[in-house]
Design a protein around this motif. Sequence first.
Motif, PDB file in Angstrom:
ATOM      1  N   ALA A 198     -13.380   0.782  -0.026  1.00 37.10           N
ATOM      2  CA  ALA A 198     -11.899   0.317   1.162  1.00 37.10           C
ATOM      3  C   ALA A 198     -11.445   0.535   2.417  1.00 37.10           C
ATOM      4  O   ALA A 198     -11.132  -0.590   2.748  1.00 37.10           O
ATOM      5  CB  ALA A 198     -10.764   1.117  -0.505  1.00 37.10           C
ATOM      6  N   MET A 199     -12.229   0.685   2.467  1.00 34.36           N
ATOM      7  CA  MET A 199     -12.145   0.710   4.037  1.00 34.36           C
ATOM      8  C   MET A 199     -12.478  -0.853   4.081  1.00 34.36           C
ATOM      9  O   MET A 199     -12.707  -0.876   5.159  1.00 34.36           O
ATOM     10  CB  MET A 199     -12.452   2.379   4.598  1.00 34.36           C
ATOM     11  N   VAL A 255      -7.783   1.582   2.651  1.00 37.39           N
ATOM     12  CA  VAL A 255      -7.374   0.335   2.669  1.00 37.39           C
ATOM     13  C   VAL A 255      -6.249   0.846   3.689  1.00 37.39           C
ATOM     14  O   VAL A 255      -6.534   0.155   4.877  1.00 37.39           O
ATOM     15  CB  VAL A 255      -6.568  -0.636   1.311  1.00 37.39           C
ATOM     16  N   LEU A 266       1.087  -1.046  -0.286  1.00 39.30           N
ATOM     17  CA  LEU A 266       0.144  -0.193   0.282  1.00 39.30           C
ATOM     18  C   LEU A 266       0.886   1.221   0.299  1.00 39.30           C
ATOM     19  O   LEU A 266       0.569   2.635  -0.195  1.00 39.30           O
ATOM     20  CB  LEU A 266      -0.736  -0.231   1.157  1.00 39.30           C
ATOM     21  N   GLU A 286      -6.807  -8.039   2.158  1.00 40.20           N
ATOM     22  CA  GLU A 286      -5.638  -8.534   3.153  1.00 40.20           C
ATOM     23  C   GLU A 286      -6.085 -10.286   3.510  1.00 40.20           C
ATOM     24  O   GLU A 286      -5.145 -11.024   3.720  1.00 40.20           O
ATOM     25  CB  GLU A 286      -5.480  -7.328   4.096  1.00 40.20           C
ATOM     26  N   GLY A 327     -10.519  -3.129   2.732  1.00 39.88           N
ATOM     27  CA  GLY A 327      -9.446  -3.657   3.420  1.00 39.88           C
ATOM     28  C   GLY A 327      -8.718  -4.560   3.783  1.00 39.88           C
ATOM     29  O   GLY A 327      -8.346  -5.840   3.177  1.00 39.88           O
ATOM     30  N   SER A 381      -8.081   1.077   7.288  1.00 39.58           N
ATOM     31  CA  SER A 381      -8.463  -0.334   7.464  1.00 39.58           C
ATOM     32  C   SER A 381      -7.849  -1.061   8.227  1.00 39.58           C
ATOM     33  O   SER A 381      -8.426  -1.836   8.930  1.00 39.58           O
ATOM     34  CB  SER A 381      -8.926  -1.353   6.294  1.00 39.58           C
TER      35      SER A 381
END
Lengths: 162, 495
Positions: free
Chosen positions: B438-439, B177, A49, B446, B442, B180
């Motif tokens: 995305a939050m 992300v 990221l 992952e 995220g 998160s």
Amino acid sequence: MKLTRKLRPNQTIAIILFLFSCFYLYVAFQIPVYALPRPIDSDLFPQILGGLMLLLSIGLFFEKDAETDVAEQEKTKEHESFWARPNTQIVVTALVIGAYILLLERAGFVLTTFVFIFGMTRYYGYKNYVTNLIVAIVVSVGFYILLTRGLGVYLPPGLLPA
Amino acid sequence: MNAWENLMYGFEVALQPEALMFVFIGVLAGTVIGMLPGLGPISALALMIPVTYGMDPAIGIILMAGVYYGAIFGGSTSSILLNAPGVAGTVATSFDGYPLSKQGKAGKALAIAAYASFIGGTISVIGLMLIAPLLGRVAVTFGPAEYFALMVFGLTAVVSLSDKSLIKGLIAAVFGVMVSLVGMDLQTGTARYTFGSVNLLDGIDFLVVALGIFALGEVFVLLKKRTGASEQNPLGSLKLTRKEMRDIAPPIGRSSILGFFTGVLPGAGATIGSFLGYSMEKRIAKDGDTFGKGNIKGVAAPEAANNAASGGSFVPLLTLGVPGSGTTAILLGALLVMGVTPGPLMLEDRPDVFWGVVASMYIGNVFLLMLNLPLIPLISKILNTPRAMLLSLIIIFCMIGVYGLSFNPFDLMLVLIFGLIGFAMRMYGFPAAPLILAMILGAIMEENMRRSLQISQGDWMIFIDKPVSFSLLILAAVSLLLPLILRFIKWVKNR
């Protein structure tokens, strides 16, 4: 100062994001390794990221500013007081919210909420004191009773008796 | 059980007196909030989430579905009455709705909007009922690699279809992300980006981000833009003639079907659906040249498409657990908080929630038609609320919503910080929907990525070897490259 004046908004934001991603990556590389060996550890995703954000910030630096991007210039009215300008109102609002949060548990929900609603509504330009007073009392006391008595949610009583 | 029996079961859940009461409250609250200039369905949902805490998930999500529908209708109301669409999804409605309103036919436009929304919503419920179980059956076969690829595709689609810059959309998504990931890593227990703060160990609650970005951020935008009370046109009669009914029926039917399929696609949703519906009808209609001047079909088409797309967007949310828009991302967040994980297994594990939502969407539509429409003259008075008071009240609702959940002033500070971030994003053209999406996605992204790589012993080819994940990743790449290719073609043509 001269440098920041020459930069377009996109470029300024790009520099901030670039620095942010450098810091993010630095922290990502500090994440401790898990004791048992694993194919993928906690640090991999943050590293990806951080790298992506770094690349995107470089891309943003070279992107043209769209016309709509730049924050609309506030239409300053003649003889408008400093306190009534939009930017001042935003800063004051953020500061007052900060004060509200700090005082919420000390002074209590009812008192801080009443002062906040009455004060900010007046500050934003509403001049009918009586309506303002009624709304501020109804909302602060009403929510307190509804949440604490009705729904069993704790709200700080503060200086007032619980 | 077949689809029909399932739906009947859903109605049993949704027709309980408690559920009916909450659908009504949701629709009403959604309409009121959605009507306020600057606030749309996302803000309405974010503001109403705290109300659902502690509720039975089936009832909670029924309330949220009501809020969603109400907010969309509320947005149409302010588009028609004030030419001030709260959200992009109702912009197309204002093209003909506001001219009608200026002609003194606001009541007619609102009635058309309500009928079109009702039919659009009904068609989308039927579509959802038919497609969702099929998609759910396919999704059961998905492993972590496919899920990871699906989420990447969902995110890139939302980014590429947002009307703003691609780079800015991607930055918003990556930032989402990043947010998160704050907190303790659930697989290893390692603290990440907590900087020693105990308050951050549990991560940043999505409600904090949602209320900060979409409610408090909007307050700052309203202050900056000095959005004030606009002149409101008189409502006029709400009745439609038979000829008008006949005129709007075909556009409503066509746009509903178009809207539903647009809504199913990730990223497309209500905005694109409503614009497609509007432009399709403008092209087909014999009186297409009167579009934009107060043609009733110009209100019917986008409204039907808009509502059908909203129903369609529930398909990926409920069957795959992957929201296709910012609004459904908030709904997903609300579901997760209530302990329900949408996805292919939800149909088996929680049929009451799944079919309850489908049925309540329908009931929400009925409520919109039966109660909201007659109440519109009364509800529209809310538009007269002084702006000054509205702003202070929205701020307080944000504070109560978060404090009532966490009892921690630290979270309130985070709301303020995210409010300022949301404001800066709006001012400098960063779309907010990818951030919230995305939050929400995220951490799940992952988790699926790591699980895939653990299965493959760290071999990244797992994402390529599996045909479904490979195809989804190709689609993700295409969705990102398409705007660039189109821009390049345009540039070559111009030269």
